[in-house]
Design an enzyme around this catalytic site. Structure first.
Site, PDB file in Angstrom:
ATOM      1  N   ARG A 135       0.829  -1.193   0.000  1.00 22.75           N
ATOM      2  CA  ARG A 135       0.000   0.000   0.000  1.00 22.75           C
ATOM      3  C   ARG A 135       0.875   1.259   0.000  1.00 22.75           C
ATOM      4  O   ARG A 135       2.071   1.205   0.277  1.00 22.75           O
ATOM      5  CB  ARG A 135      -0.918   0.016   1.223  1.00 22.75           C
ATOM      6  CG  ARG A 135      -2.032  -0.998   1.180  1.00 22.75           C
ATOM      7  CD  ARG A 135      -2.805  -1.053   2.498  1.00 22.75           C
ATOM      8  NE  ARG A 135      -2.009  -1.648   3.577  1.00 22.75           N
ATOM      9  CZ  ARG A 135      -2.433  -1.784   4.822  1.00 22.75           C
ATOM     10  NH1 ARG A 135      -3.640  -1.351   5.168  1.00 22.75           N
ATOM     11  NH2 ARG A 135      -1.673  -2.351   5.734  1.00 22.75           N
ATOM     12  N   LYS A 168       1.913   1.954   7.485  1.00 19.46           N
ATOM     13  CA  LYS A 168       2.265   1.136   8.656  1.00 19.46           C
ATOM     14  C   LYS A 168       3.208   1.878   9.587  1.00 19.46           C
ATOM     15  O   LYS A 168       3.864   2.855   9.219  1.00 19.46           O
ATOM     16  CB  LYS A 168       2.898  -0.181   8.205  1.00 19.46           C
ATOM     17  CG  LYS A 168       1.948  -1.088   7.453  1.00 19.46           C
ATOM     18  CD  LYS A 168       0.659  -1.380   8.214  1.00 19.46           C
ATOM     19  CE  LYS A 168       0.886  -2.187   9.481  1.00 19.46           C
ATOM     20  NZ  LYS A 168      -0.403  -2.412  10.204  1.00 19.46           N
ATOM     21  N   HIS A 223      -0.524   1.630  16.247  1.00 17.95           N
ATOM     22  CA  HIS A 223      -0.784   0.429  17.042  1.00 17.95           C
ATOM     23  C   HIS A 223       0.252   0.274  18.168  1.00 17.95           C
ATOM     24  O   HIS A 223       0.894  -0.756  18.319  1.00 17.95           O
ATOM     25  CB  HIS A 223      -0.790  -0.820  16.154  1.00 17.95           C
ATOM     26  CG  HIS A 223      -1.881  -0.825  15.112  1.00 17.95           C
ATOM     27  ND1 HIS A 223      -3.218  -0.872  15.453  1.00 17.95           N
ATOM     28  CD2 HIS A 223      -1.825  -0.787  13.762  1.00 17.95           C
ATOM     29  CE1 HIS A 223      -3.950  -0.866  14.337  1.00 17.95           C
ATOM     30  NE2 HIS A 223      -3.133  -0.799  13.305  1.00 17.95           N
ATOM     31  N   GLU A 258      -5.635   4.852  13.785  1.00 25.36           N
ATOM     32  CA  GLU A 258      -6.575   3.955  14.459  1.00 25.36           C
ATOM     33  C   GLU A 258      -7.183   4.527  15.730  1.00 25.36           C
ATOM     34  O   GLU A 258      -8.127   3.948  16.276  1.00 25.36           O
ATOM     35  CB  GLU A 258      -5.917   2.602  14.769  1.00 25.36           C
ATOM     36  CG  GLU A 258      -4.920   2.599  15.910  1.00 25.36           C
ATOM     37  CD  GLU A 258      -3.519   3.036  15.534  1.00 25.36           C
ATOM     38  OE1 GLU A 258      -2.621   2.968  16.395  1.00 25.36           O
ATOM     39  OE2 GLU A 258      -3.316   3.441  14.354  1.00 25.36           O
ATOM     40  N   ASP A 297      -2.688  -7.201  15.011  1.00 21.18           N
ATOM     41  CA  ASP A 297      -1.928  -5.957  15.073  1.00 21.18           C
ATOM     42  C   ASP A 297      -2.257  -5.149  16.324  1.00 21.18           C
ATOM     43  O   ASP A 297      -1.635  -4.117  16.581  1.00 21.18           O
ATOM     44  CB  ASP A 297      -2.101  -5.118  13.804  1.00 21.18           C
ATOM     45  CG  ASP A 297      -3.542  -4.710  13.537  1.00 21.18           C
ATOM     46  OD1 ASP A 297      -4.420  -5.055  14.353  1.00 21.18           O
ATOM     47  OD2 ASP A 297      -3.791  -4.059  12.505  1.00 21.18           O
TER      48      ASP A 297
END
Length: 377
Positions: free
Chosen positions: A21, A80, A101, A123, A275
């Site tokens: 991605r 990420k 994360h 997130e 994750d």
């Protein structure tokens, strides 16, 4: 400074194993450039998502030859969390906007804290009512993928029980148990039902289960979450999908090792929550190039960046959601953007060596500092 507007944005190539991605599309570049924000894309960053350097150039981006040049800009947008080899790029005057994360990757938290970087996590951006708008698109993709992947590994030559999801006339379909009825779980259950599997969706939120029941009119069986219901369901399952989320925190373990050992031989577990630490006790993170392992005779799939398997779809789904927030941070600067939008303030995880998201601070056993206080500091 955290309060200053941002005029340069870097988009480095993702380096996590088989992560294809990219954090911005050409349309995103065009939108930022229209607001006077220069975008610098590392060469080849979009190749895995079928976006070329020429596509970015046509939208107004500068193509830079190295990751270091992309990381040198005022704000870096990624997909990420920073990998260990990228920690050296972190610095006090950098704003990093990506999936972090930190509860699952405390070493990343430490790197951000030590570098005094402003770290904003997709997130944990959270709107009124608890919705997670920047996690939702990847949750939808991961949920749909989880069922597809589970069906793949249920095939005998891939290590599974040799069970077809929809069965056949006169033959029972696969039994799929989904833990969690949020975006991941509902999408997993929806696709499994579409494949004509027997689907059980388990959650502690009865209102959410009522909604699923109304939408699917009984096609998906719903169960209130408790240990007994989980034990019985897991023991009977051909495929278990872990889809439990605690925003910013570690996923709770709902399936312990004893439950895994009670499962049918060659049953399959897909833990989308890996994750966030995973909701299956026997899970540990894997990668796209080595995605499964067997434990207690059960196939475990635990790739931490599942949507990276379909990078073109995932890139566009992700950036459709992230672009308005990226633009706000760039135009107003992190401090003013956070003051304007409480949802964005909740996304700020680290500032100037402080932890500024409460669930993350609790999990890391660190002191929580309000992000607006830290940004004003």
């Amino acid at each position: 400074m955290a309060g200053a507007a941002i005029t340069t944005v870097g988009v480095p190539k993702e380096i996590k194993t088989l992560e294809h991605r990219v954090a911005m599309t050409p349309d995103g570049v065009r939108e930022l450039e229209r607001h006077g924000i220069d975008v610098f894309v590392e060469t080849g960053a979009g190749e895995g998502a079928s976006i070329t350097d020429d596509d970015y150039r046509a939208a107004g981006a500068d193509i830079v030859p190295t990751a270091a040049e992309a990381w040198s800009k005022q704000m870096v947008v990624k997909v990420k969390e920073p990998q260990e080899s990228e920690y050296g790029y972190l610095r006090p005057d950098l704003t990093l906007f990506t999936y972090l994360h930190l509860a699952a990757y405390p070493e990343v938290a430490r790197a951000l804290i030590d570098a005094r970087t402003t770290g904003i996590a997709y997130e944990t951006v959270q709107v009124d009512g608890g919705g997670l708008p920047l996690l939702a698109p990847m949750s939808e993709v991961a949920g749909r993928l989880a069922t597809q992947i589970g069906a793949h590994y249920l095939e005998r030559h891939n290590g599974g029980r040799g069970v077809l999801m929809g069965g056949a006339p006169g033959v029972r379909p696969a039994k799929v148990v989904v833990l969690g009825a949020g975006n991941v779980g509902w999408n997993s259950a929806w696709i499994a039902a579409g494949m004509e599997a027997e689907v059980v969706l388990i959650d502690k939120n009865l209102d959410r289960l009522r909604w699923v029941d109304q939408i699917h009119k009984g096609r998906i069986m719903t169960l209130a979450s408790n240990r007994g219901a989980i034990e019985r369901s897991v023991a009977e399952a051909d495929l278990v999908i872990g889809a439990v989320l605690v925003a910013g925190g570690r996923a709770p373990v709902l399936v312990d090792e004893a439950m895994v050992s009670s499962m049918k031989p060659r049953a399959v577990i897909v833990d989308v929550a890996v994750d966030q630490g995973g909701c299956i006790e026997t899970i540990h993170e894997t990668s796209h190039d080595d995605p499964v392992y067997e434990f207690h005779g059960v196939v475990h799939y635990a790739v931490g960046n599942m949507p990276g398997a379909v990078p073109h779809t995932s890139t566009y789904a992700l950036t459709n959601a992230t672009l308005p927030y990226i633009l706000d941070v760039a135009v107003h600067g992190p401090e003013e953007a956070a003051r304007r939008d409480r949802a964005l303030a909740l996304g700020i995880n680290t500032v100037a060596g402080k932890v500024t998201n409460e669930p993350v601070a609790e999990f890391l056993n660190d002191t929580f500092v309000d992000p607006l206080v830290a940004l004003a500091g």
